[in-house]
Design an enzyme around this catalytic site. Structure first.
Site, mmCIF file in Angstrom:
data_model
loop_
_atom_site.group_PDB
_atom_site.id
_atom_site.type_symbol
_atom_site.label_atom_id
_atom_site.label_comp_id
_atom_site.label_asym_id
_atom_site.label_seq_id
_atom_site.Cartn_x
_atom_site.Cartn_y
_atom_site.Cartn_z
ATOM 1 C CG ASP A 138 -3.811 -1.822 -0.851
ATOM 2 O OD1 ASP A 138 -3.229 -2.488 0.019
ATOM 3 O OD2 ASP A 138 -3.863 -0.576 -0.860
ATOM 4 C CB SER A 148 -0.920 -0.068 1.230
ATOM 5 O OG SER A 148 -2.180 0.433 0.935
#
Ligand SMILES: *[C@@H]1O[C@H](CO)[C@@H](O)[C@H](O)[C@H]1NC(C)=O
Ligand SMILES: *[C@@H]1O[C@H](CO)[C@@H](O)[C@H](O)[C@H]1NC(C)=O
Ligand SMILES: *[C@@H]1O[C@H](CO)[C@@H](O)[C@H](O)[C@H]1NC(C)=O
Ligand SMILES: *[C@@H]1O[C@H](CO)[C@@H](O)[C@H](O)[C@H]1NC(C)=O
Length: 490
Positions: A385, A111
């Site tokens: 993600d 991320s």
């Protein structure tokens, strides 16, 4: 008839490869196997020299460490948006002052922490340099006006880049657009850097090896029911579970039955950054769709992208304008999944896989009992993600081949559950990991550092856990050094 034949051929071919009975796996462009790649082995050899010297200094040892005495130390960051970007810089600056970066073999991220990592690794000697300059640069970008990302000029650029990407043979999505926005938010101008370029930052062992993580998901299954962990290093991209890896240059290219069929230009790293951080694409694309120039309320949310009022009004783009259908498609497509050609295409998972320890380690999906429904069937990988499942970049460090002894867990994630959830997940998978016991009381009054270890479980790393807070630092300016105020009070 033709189809049946090719499927059978494929099966024979692959079942021949896996048990290592014949040498044909050497001709494949997908590396099948669970060991680390040759480049990573070479890297570790070179890195050991730096690590041994740094440990000697940090631990004030009198004698040199022998090769087999050098522990594998890893720095692990946790997810979030802009906060993880800034705290990654901050932590690394602190670790550098303590000479701890030089003790680390690996640095992992997901991320928003990948944004900081990708920025650092474009400099082949970053951990040898003063980080303050890099931090100033990042600060400049983090605080700059974000409205420029919506300007007409910028939209033309997005449109052009997405068209080019599509022509090259990639499947474009909203996440590619998000990647281009991330590029704008973190850089001046076009960033031509690629993942494989980062080999220059590790080829002498001069920096820890960066590992970025993402998960591969499947339509109609939640991330709890189905996900495959993927790791990205400057050398390879691959699946920890299936033991299938390709050279990072080839990620995105078309494969069939383990062979490279059509080479596509390697993606610029901003597209990977968009995919690694796709959790945060929601907010921006949402605002965009609202076409609402009043972005102020957005800033109050958990700091994904801190917005500040702009001095200058920027002309806003409306999707009805004269732009490409690729861009319009990307704008209306709200699914936060990035699609890449699957390099597992045409490979069949042999039944031996199910007995492989490594496979079992990550056997955490509802489809594992029917391998023919696993990832190798799809045309595309659907990458998101890791924060959609859990905000940790730890799994690559738990591959037994990496033999990680110590993990510095830098905790930037909100909520008290992350460490507890990770531990539960590893315990369910039978992955050696220390038990983390924090009482309710302790969780409410966290300290800056905890050490967890499990001497009884072979293979369990030692975990050093660093919540992001300022408790004893209020009276100490450095370890062992009282601040002036505290001295005064004394
Ligand atoms: C990961 O962190 C982000 C940002 O802090 C949060 O929005 C997300 O819900 C977290 N993921 C999980 C699975 O808790
Ligand atoms: C997912 O579910 C939708 C609606 O039930 C269905 O139309 C679609 O075909 C499913 N996709 C897959 C890959 O099974
Ligand atoms: C870190 O972890 C602890 C415990 O899991 C949690 O309470 C805390 O909120 C986390 N976040 C930060 C930023 O330290
Ligand atoms: C911790 O808090 C003290 C007092 O507010 C401050 O002076 C110090 O700079 C802080 N330290 C860190 C590392 O944030």
């Amino acid at each position: 008839m033709l189809i049946i034949l090719s499927a059978e051929f494929c099966f024979l071919h692959v079942s021949c490869v896996f048990p290592g009975l014949c040498s044909s796996s050497e001709d494949l462009d997908v590396r099948l196997g669970f060991d680390l790649c040759t480049e990573e082995h070479d890297f570790l050899c070179k890195r050991k020299k730096y690590v041994a010297a740094a440990l000697k200094k940090v631990l004030q040892l009198e004698e040199d460490l022998q090769d087999d005495e050098i522990p594998v130390v890893a720095i692990m960051t946790t997810g979030g948006g802009m906060r993880s970007l800034t705290t990654t810089y901050g932590s690394l600056l602190g670790l550098k002052k303590l000479n701890v970066i030089d003790c680390a073999m690996y640095l992992t991220g997901l991320s928003g922490t990948t944004w900081a990592m990708a920025n650092l690794y474009r400099d082949s000697d970053w951990s040898w340099k003063d980080l303050e300059g890099k931090i100033d640069e990042a600060r400049k970008h983090v605080t700059k006006c974000k409205m420029g990302s919506f300007s007409t000029e910028r939209m033309k650029y997005y449109s052009k880049e997405l068209c080019q990407r599509k022509q090259e043979g990639h499947r474009t999505s909203a996440i590619d657009l998000w990647g281009l926005i991330v590029e704008y938010l973190l850089h001046d101008g076009k960033d031509i850097h690629k993942l494989s370029d980062q080999q220059q930052a590790v080829d002498q062992g001069q920096n820890p090896l960066p590992i970025y993580v993402a998960i591969n998901v499947k339509d109609n299954y939640s991330t709890l029911d189905f996900k495959d962990w993927m790791e990205f290093t400057p050398y390879e991209v691959g699946f920890m579970k299936y033991g299938a890896f390709i050279r990072s240059e080839d990620f995105g290219s078309e494969f069939f039955m383990g062979r490279l069929m059509r080479r596509l230009p390697e993606s610029r790293i901003c597209y990977l950054e968009g995919m690694w951080s796709s959790l945060f694409s929601f907010n921006l694309l949402y605002i965009w769709n609202l076409k609402n120039p009043l972005l102020a309320s957005f800033a109050e949310e958990e700091s994904v992208l801190p917005m500040r009022p702009c001095e200058q009004k920027t002309q806003l783009f409306t999707p009805a304008g004269p732009f490409s259908s690729v861009l319009r498609g990307a704008l209306t497509d709200r699914i936060s999944v990035a699609q890449y050609h699957s390099f597992l295409k045409g490979l069949q998972l042999h039944k031996d896989y199910l007995e492989n320890d490594n496979f079992c380690r990550w056997k955490d999906t509802v489809l594992d009992t029917s391998p023919n429904q696993l990832t190798e069937t799809g045309e595309y990988l659907s990458l998101v993600d890791t924060g959609f499942f859990i905000n940790t970049s730890c799994p690559p460090l738990l591959r037994p081949e990496r033999k990680v002894d110590v993990i510095l867990h830098l905790n930037y994630s909100a909520g008290s559950q992350i460490l507890v959830r990770s531990c539960k997940y590893y315990a369910e998978q039978g992955i050696p990991f220390p038990k983390v016991v924090l009482s309710e009381e302790e969780r409410k009054n966290l300290k800056e550092c905890y050490l967890f270890e499990d001497a009884e479980t072979p293979g369990a790393p030692i975990l050093l856990f660093f919540p992001l807070l300022n408790d004893t630092y209020q009276s100490y300016k450095a370890p062992g050094k009282l601040s002036t105020i505290a001295k005064h009070l004394e």
